[in-house]
Design an enzyme around this catalytic site. Structure first.
Site, PDB file in Angstrom:
ATOM      1  N   ILE A  10       0.844  -1.202   0.000  1.00 35.16           N
ATOM      2  CA  ILE A  10       0.000   0.000   0.000  1.00 35.16           C
ATOM      3  C   ILE A  10       0.880   1.253   0.000  1.00 35.16           C
ATOM      4  CG2 ILE A  10      -1.704   1.291   1.366  1.00 35.16           C
ATOM      5  CD1 ILE A  10      -2.948  -1.446   2.115  1.00 35.16           C
ATOM      6  N   GLU A  31     -12.213   2.583  17.630  1.00 36.48           N
ATOM      7  CA  GLU A  31     -13.347   2.785  16.740  1.00 36.48           C
ATOM      8  C   GLU A  31     -14.392   1.677  16.912  1.00 36.48           C
ATOM      9  OE1 GLU A  31     -10.837   2.802  13.134  1.00 36.48           O
ATOM     10  OE2 GLU A  31     -11.898   0.971  12.512  1.00 36.48           O
ATOM     11  N   HIS A  81     -13.503   4.599   8.555  1.00 37.38           N
ATOM     12  CA  HIS A  81     -12.789   3.382   8.147  1.00 37.38           C
ATOM     13  C   HIS A  81     -13.358   2.811   6.833  1.00 37.38           C
ATOM     14  CE1 HIS A  81     -10.285  -0.209   9.848  1.00 37.38           C
ATOM     15  NE2 HIS A  81     -10.177  -0.119   8.539  1.00 37.38           N
ATOM     16  N   ASP A 120      -8.735   7.940   8.619  1.00 41.47           N
ATOM     17  CA  ASP A 120      -9.752   6.939   8.264  1.00 41.47           C
ATOM     18  C   ASP A 120      -9.888   5.885   9.352  1.00 41.47           C
ATOM     19  OD1 ASP A 120     -11.596   5.699   6.379  1.00 41.47           O
ATOM     20  OD2 ASP A 120     -10.074   4.143   6.099  1.00 41.47           O
ATOM     21  N   GLY A 125     -11.547   3.057   3.914  1.00 42.12           N
ATOM     22  CA  GLY A 125     -10.424   3.045   2.970  1.00 42.12           C
ATOM     23  C   GLY A 125     -10.473   1.936   1.938  1.00 42.12           C
ATOM     24  N   SER A 126     -10.954   0.762   2.314  1.00 38.91           N
ATOM     25  CA  SER A 126     -10.972  -0.355   1.355  1.00 38.91           C
ATOM     26  C   SER A 126     -12.353  -0.555   0.735  1.00 38.91           C
ATOM     27  CB  SER A 126     -10.518  -1.652   2.039  1.00 38.91           C
ATOM     28  OG  SER A 126     -11.449  -2.034   3.047  1.00 38.91           O
ATOM     29  N   ARG A 154      -3.924   1.899  11.143  1.00 37.01           N
ATOM     30  CA  ARG A 154      -4.732   1.544  12.307  1.00 37.01           C
ATOM     31  C   ARG A 154      -4.662   2.719  13.279  1.00 37.01           C
ATOM     32  NH1 ARG A 154      -6.856  -1.718   9.612  1.00 37.01           N
ATOM     33  NH2 ARG A 154      -6.829  -3.985   9.798  1.00 37.01           N
TER      34      ARG A 154
HETATM   35  C1  DGY Z   1      -8.095  -3.936   6.257  1.00 33.00           C
HETATM   36  O1  DGY Z   1      -8.318  -4.623   5.261  1.00 33.00           O
HETATM   37  O2  DGY Z   1      -7.220  -4.214   7.086  1.00 33.00           O
HETATM   38  C2  DGY Z   1      -8.961  -2.730   6.434  1.00 33.00           C
HETATM   39  O3  DGY Z   1      -8.503  -1.922   7.453  1.00 33.00           O
HETATM   40  C3  DGY Z   1     -10.395  -3.129   6.672  1.00 33.00           C
HETATM   41  O4  DGY Z   1     -10.440  -3.957   7.731  1.00 33.00           O
END
Ligand code: DGY
Length: 320
Positions: A159, A268, A286, A263, A288-289, A239
């Site tokens: 990432i 959380e 959260h 995010d 992001g994905s 995280r």
């Molecule tokens: C991940 O894939 O780790 C994202 O944070 C969603 O849980």
């Protein structure tokens, strides 16, 4: 190869459920809420596999109590800090996660966080929605231009690299710190700092893209925020526990940094409520994905891993 049975602890989009049901006898947590460990263990009875997510704490105690029928745990996430891998290995339970398939989606979300913090989107969006906007002025919403600034990436895995690629597209200089230096073809001119504190000193836009481990937890504390360049931006896509909230909130309040794009949060969904009040914090739940492409890919990569495990084989996304 026998068809595996599975319990799925999280709510999934219908198209992912359909993909799962085409390969497994899957049953789902229909409550729409996080299950207690007791409930998770109970629902796992007689199943071959368990699908979990970041909110499920699959610690040693939980793994010790899982029924003997469980051969694999699949987490619908790339992060696996919520699972005790050693405990799973000790019990001979395979663990799968979802690398690669969400990389582009998460990198795109990171750019959203950075741009939104840089351009004061929280304030601008609130004003136009309030009906109080009085028209264009030269004094309102003066943000930060990213061109030529240094994007400092803490955690240069898949990432991190995808974020760097997008940063280059914004004409940013790329710097990074991670467990090891990348080979030149992957580094593409980025500057490597072995010591993350040296990275901070050269950083205008800090992106936290590391995994949550004992080494990285609470990384961004008061002293380290002070090391960032003036008017810096902090983006966290990793995280919540990489950040010391008290320190970040204080830095945002007194203008030590220009803004933050967040995010992920400690504790959380019960985030520190002060974030909600900070005009220079751009906060997201959260997500992001969360694209259709990534969600489908996450399901598919876990299906492939579990099918391989059922047939006695393995795949690249197997952790133990
Ligand atoms: C991940 O894939 O780790 C994202 O944070 C969603 O849980």
């Amino acid at each position: 190869m026998s068809r595996w049975s599975m319990f799925v602890s999280l709510a999934l989009p219908e198209y992912v459920k359909a993909d799962l049901l085409s390969e497994f006898d899957a049953t789902f947590n229909e409550t729409g809420s996080l299950l207690s460990q007791d409930a998770l263990i109970e629902r796992a009875a007689g199943k071959d596999a368990l699908m979990v997510y970041v909110a499920d704490k699959v610690d040693r105690k939980c793994i010790a109590r899982l029924p003997a029928s469980i051969k694999a745990i699949a987490t619908y996430s790339v992060g696996y800090d919520h699972i005790d891998l050693k405990a799973a290995k000790d019990r001979g339970i395979a663990v799968f996660h979802t690398p690669d398939v969400l990389t582009n989606t998460v990198a795109e979300a990171t750019i959203l966080l950075i741009l939104s913090a840089a351009r004061r989107v929280t304030e601008g969006a609130a004003l136009i929605r309030s009906g109080q906007w009085r028209g264009w002025t030269a004094v309102d919403f003066n943000g930060i231009e990213l061109t030529g600034k240094t994007l400092g990436i803490y955690g240069m895995g898949r990432i991190g690299k995808a974020i760097a690629q997008r940063g280059r597209g914004l004409d940013m200089k790329i710097a990074y710190s991670g467990a090891s230096r990348l080979p030149p073809d992957a580094e593409q001119g980025a500057t490597y700092f072995k010591d993350p504190e040296d990275l901070l000193k050269e950083t205008d836009v800090l992106v936290l893209a590391c995994a949550s481990t004992p080494e990285t937890r609470q990384f961004l504390n008061e002293d380290r925020i002070e090391m960032l360049r003036p008017n810096a931006i902090v983006a966290n896509i990793s995280r919540g526990d990489i950040v010391v909230d008290e320190a970040l909130i204080a830095a945002l309040k007194r203008g030590r940094i220009h803004g933050a794009g967040l995010d992920v949060f400690n504790g959380e969904p019960a985030i520190d409520p002060r974030y909600r009040e900070l005009p220079n914090a751009f906060i997201l739940p959260h997500l992001g994905s969360s694209t259709i492409e990534a969600r489908r890919g996450m399901g598919q990569i876990l299906i492939n891993g579990l099918k391989a495990a059922a047939a006695g084989g393995t795949t690249k996304n197997r952790l133990v």
